[in-house]
Scaffold this active site. Structure first.
Site, PDB file in Angstrom:
ATOM      1  N   ARG A  46       0.818  -1.217   0.000  1.00 19.90           N
ATOM      2  CA  ARG A  46       0.000   0.000   0.000  1.00 19.90           C
ATOM      3  C   ARG A  46       0.852   1.267   0.000  1.00 19.90           C
ATOM      4  O   ARG A  46       0.460   2.286  -0.579  1.00 19.90           O
ATOM      5  CB  ARG A  46      -0.951  -0.016   1.197  1.00 19.90           C
ATOM      6  CG  ARG A  46      -2.093  -0.992   1.006  1.00 19.90           C
ATOM      7  CD  ARG A  46      -2.952  -1.197   2.240  1.00 19.90           C
ATOM      8  NE  ARG A  46      -3.230  -0.019   3.019  1.00 19.90           N
ATOM      9  CZ  ARG A  46      -4.448   0.445   3.292  1.00 19.90           C
ATOM     10  NH1 ARG A  46      -5.514  -0.186   2.829  1.00 19.90           N
ATOM     11  NH2 ARG A  46      -4.609   1.512   4.039  1.00 19.90           N
ATOM     12  N   ARG A  57       1.150  13.361  -9.062  1.00 20.29           N
ATOM     13  CA  ARG A  57       1.021  14.787  -8.763  1.00 20.29           C
ATOM     14  C   ARG A  57       2.300  15.549  -9.106  1.00 20.29           C
ATOM     15  O   ARG A  57       2.235  16.681  -9.596  1.00 20.29           O
ATOM     16  CB  ARG A  57       0.657  15.002  -7.292  1.00 20.29           C
ATOM     17  CG  ARG A  57      -0.760  14.668  -6.983  1.00 20.29           C
ATOM     18  CD  ARG A  57      -1.743  15.671  -7.620  1.00 20.29           C
ATOM     19  NE  ARG A  57      -3.084  15.317  -7.238  1.00 20.29           N
ATOM     20  CZ  ARG A  57      -4.004  14.840  -8.087  1.00 20.29           C
ATOM     21  NH1 ARG A  57      -3.719  14.686  -9.367  1.00 20.29           N
ATOM     22  NH2 ARG A  57      -5.200  14.546  -7.655  1.00 20.29           N
ATOM     23  N   HIS A  60       2.178  16.263 -12.657  1.00 18.30           N
ATOM     24  CA  HIS A  60       1.258  17.373 -12.936  1.00 18.30           C
ATOM     25  C   HIS A  60       1.924  18.724 -12.685  1.00 18.30           C
ATOM     26  O   HIS A  60       1.545  19.725 -13.280  1.00 18.30           O
ATOM     27  CB  HIS A  60       0.004  17.260 -12.064  1.00 18.30           C
ATOM     28  CG  HIS A  60      -0.876  16.117 -12.426  1.00 18.30           C
ATOM     29  ND1 HIS A  60      -1.689  15.499 -11.509  1.00 18.30           N
ATOM     30  CD2 HIS A  60      -1.080  15.462 -13.599  1.00 18.30           C
ATOM     31  CE1 HIS A  60      -2.345  14.521 -12.098  1.00 18.30           C
ATOM     32  NE2 HIS A  60      -1.983  14.476 -13.372  1.00 18.30           N
ATOM     33  N   GLY A  87       7.171   1.950   6.193  1.00 19.40           N
ATOM     34  CA  GLY A  87       6.904   2.059   7.622  1.00 19.40           C
ATOM     35  C   GLY A  87       8.020   1.470   8.454  1.00 19.40           C
ATOM     36  O   GLY A  87       8.600   2.126   9.320  1.00 19.40           O
ATOM     37  N   SER A  88       8.377   0.227   8.189  1.00 19.68           N
ATOM     38  CA  SER A  88       9.412  -0.458   8.973  1.00 19.68           C
ATOM     39  C   SER A  88      10.818  -0.003   8.606  1.00 19.68           C
ATOM     40  O   SER A  88      11.723  -0.034   9.428  1.00 19.68           O
ATOM     41  CB  SER A  88       9.319  -1.971   8.759  1.00 19.68           C
ATOM     42  OG  SER A  88       9.703  -2.317   7.430  1.00 19.68           O
ATOM     43  N   GLU A  90      12.555  -1.730   6.654  1.00 17.53           N
ATOM     44  CA  GLU A  90      13.284  -2.997   6.565  1.00 17.53           C
ATOM     45  C   GLU A  90      12.829  -3.883   5.402  1.00 17.53           C
ATOM     46  O   GLU A  90      13.320  -5.003   5.278  1.00 17.53           O
ATOM     47  CB  GLU A  90      13.151  -3.781   7.873  1.00 17.53           C
ATOM     48  CG  GLU A  90      13.726  -3.085   9.090  1.00 17.53           C
ATOM     49  CD  GLU A  90      15.240  -2.884   9.034  1.00 17.53           C
ATOM     50  OE1 GLU A  90      15.936  -3.563   8.232  1.00 17.53           O
ATOM     51  OE2 GLU A  90      15.743  -2.029   9.797  1.00 17.53           O
ATOM     52  N   THR A  91      11.918  -3.424   4.563  1.00 15.69           N
ATOM     53  CA  THR A  91      11.432  -4.229   3.446  1.00 15.69           C
ATOM     54  C   THR A  91      12.620  -4.587   2.544  1.00 15.69           C
ATOM     55  O   THR A  91      13.295  -3.706   2.014  1.00 15.69           O
ATOM     56  CB  THR A  91      10.354  -3.468   2.660  1.00 15.69           C
ATOM     57  OG1 THR A  91       9.325  -3.070   3.575  1.00 15.69           O
ATOM     58  CG2 THR A  91       9.778  -4.317   1.544  1.00 15.69           C
ATOM     59  N   SER A 149      -2.005   0.583   8.255  1.00  9.39           N
ATOM     60  CA  SER A 149      -2.970   1.515   7.638  1.00  9.39           C
ATOM     61  C   SER A 149      -2.723   2.972   8.012  1.00  9.39           C
ATOM     62  O   SER A 149      -2.750   3.848   7.156  1.00  9.39           O
ATOM     63  CB  SER A 149      -4.405   1.134   8.008  1.00  9.39           C
ATOM     64  OG  SER A 149      -4.765  -0.086   7.404  1.00  9.39           O
ATOM     65  N   GLU A 152       0.287   4.340   6.189  1.00  7.17           N
ATOM     66  CA  GLU A 152       0.014   4.496   4.757  1.00  7.17           C
ATOM     67  C   GLU A 152      -0.881   5.705   4.484  1.00  7.17           C
ATOM     68  O   GLU A 152      -0.639   6.461   3.544  1.00  7.17           O
ATOM     69  CB  GLU A 152      -0.624   3.211   4.215  1.00  7.17           C
ATOM     70  CG  GLU A 152       0.318   2.025   4.308  1.00  7.17           C
ATOM     71  CD  GLU A 152      -0.359   0.702   4.626  1.00  7.17           C
ATOM     72  OE1 GLU A 152       0.375  -0.291   4.789  1.00  7.17           O
ATOM     73  OE2 GLU A 152      -1.601   0.644   4.731  1.00  7.17           O
ATOM     74  N   ASP A 160       0.629  14.622  -0.228  1.00  8.18           N
ATOM     75  CA  ASP A 160      -0.252  15.671  -0.747  1.00  8.18           C
ATOM     76  C   ASP A 160       0.091  17.030  -0.155  1.00  8.18           C
ATOM     77  O   ASP A 160       0.008  18.057  -0.841  1.00  8.18           O
ATOM     78  CB  ASP A 160      -1.714  15.318  -0.503  1.00  8.18           C
ATOM     79  CG  ASP A 160      -2.275  14.329  -1.516  1.00  8.18           C
ATOM     80  OD1 ASP A 160      -1.608  14.079  -2.555  1.00  8.18           O
ATOM     81  OD2 ASP A 160      -3.373  13.801  -1.287  1.00  8.18           O
TER      82      ASP A 160
END
Length: 185
Positions: A46, A57, A60, A87-88, A90-91, A149, A152, A160
């Site tokens: 996500r 954006r 744009h 977030g972590s 560590e991915t 969540s 993300e 934004d």
């Protein structure tokens, strides 16, 4: 609890998250994007969807921006910026991307809950976002939402907000940006 009540709780969590963002870290990222020859953004799952919306954006706004892993993504070079939202931090696939970018010599920005993570340590600078990791048992930051969540959502709101800051710094408005919107559909 009803769905609308859950929505209100989510918005309240986002307000709490937004209040914890660092203007200084955000401004460093804005200025780095504006200085970069090309901007590359990456994220898994996500967070990757949030990266894609951010790249759209930036396009744009006339910024030369790309999503890592797409077939039309050009070569990353020394004058470029890589933004990794994780977030972590560590991915594994994103750690490999950060290692490669570092070996090339470009600027790397980690947008993460954990600036001391592997990606954070590989980065030129970090932007700390509040939120709970997927395994919330190890976190002081609690949310009613599952997994990552809140991170993300905060990532999308942060991206934004960066766009609004770019618009302000460059004298752009909605009409100027809309002119760069896809028109072949």
């Amino acid at each position: 609890m009803q769905t609308v009540q859950y929505a209100a709780k989510i918005v309240a969590e986002l307000e709490k998250s937004a209040a914890l963002l660092s203007d200084q870290e955000a401004e460093t990222l804005v200025n780095s994007i504006l200085k970069a020859k090309k901007v590359f953004v990456a994220g898994g799952g996500r967070s990757g969807f949030m990266a894609k919306s951010f790249v759209m954006r930036m396009m744009h706004m006339g910024i030369d921006a790309y999503v890592i892993g797409e077939t039309v993504t050009p070569t990353f070079e020394q004058d470029d910026l890589l933004i990794i939202g994780s977030g972590s931090g560590e991915t594994k696939g994103l750690v490999s991307i950060a290692e490669k970018a570092r070996s090339i010599g470009g600027t790397i920005a980690a947008v993460t809950i954990n600036p001391e993570s592997s990606i954070g340590k590989l980065s030129t600078f970090t932007v700390k976002l509040p939120g709970a990791p997927k395994d919330q048992s190890q976190s002081d930051f609690h949310t009613i939402q599952p997994m990552g969540s809140l991170f993300e959502q905060t990532l999308l709101v942060f991206y934004d907000a960066l766009i609004l800051r770019f618009m302000e710094k460059n004298g752009l408005d909605h009409d100027k940006m809309y002119g760069k919107h896809a028109n072949l559909e």
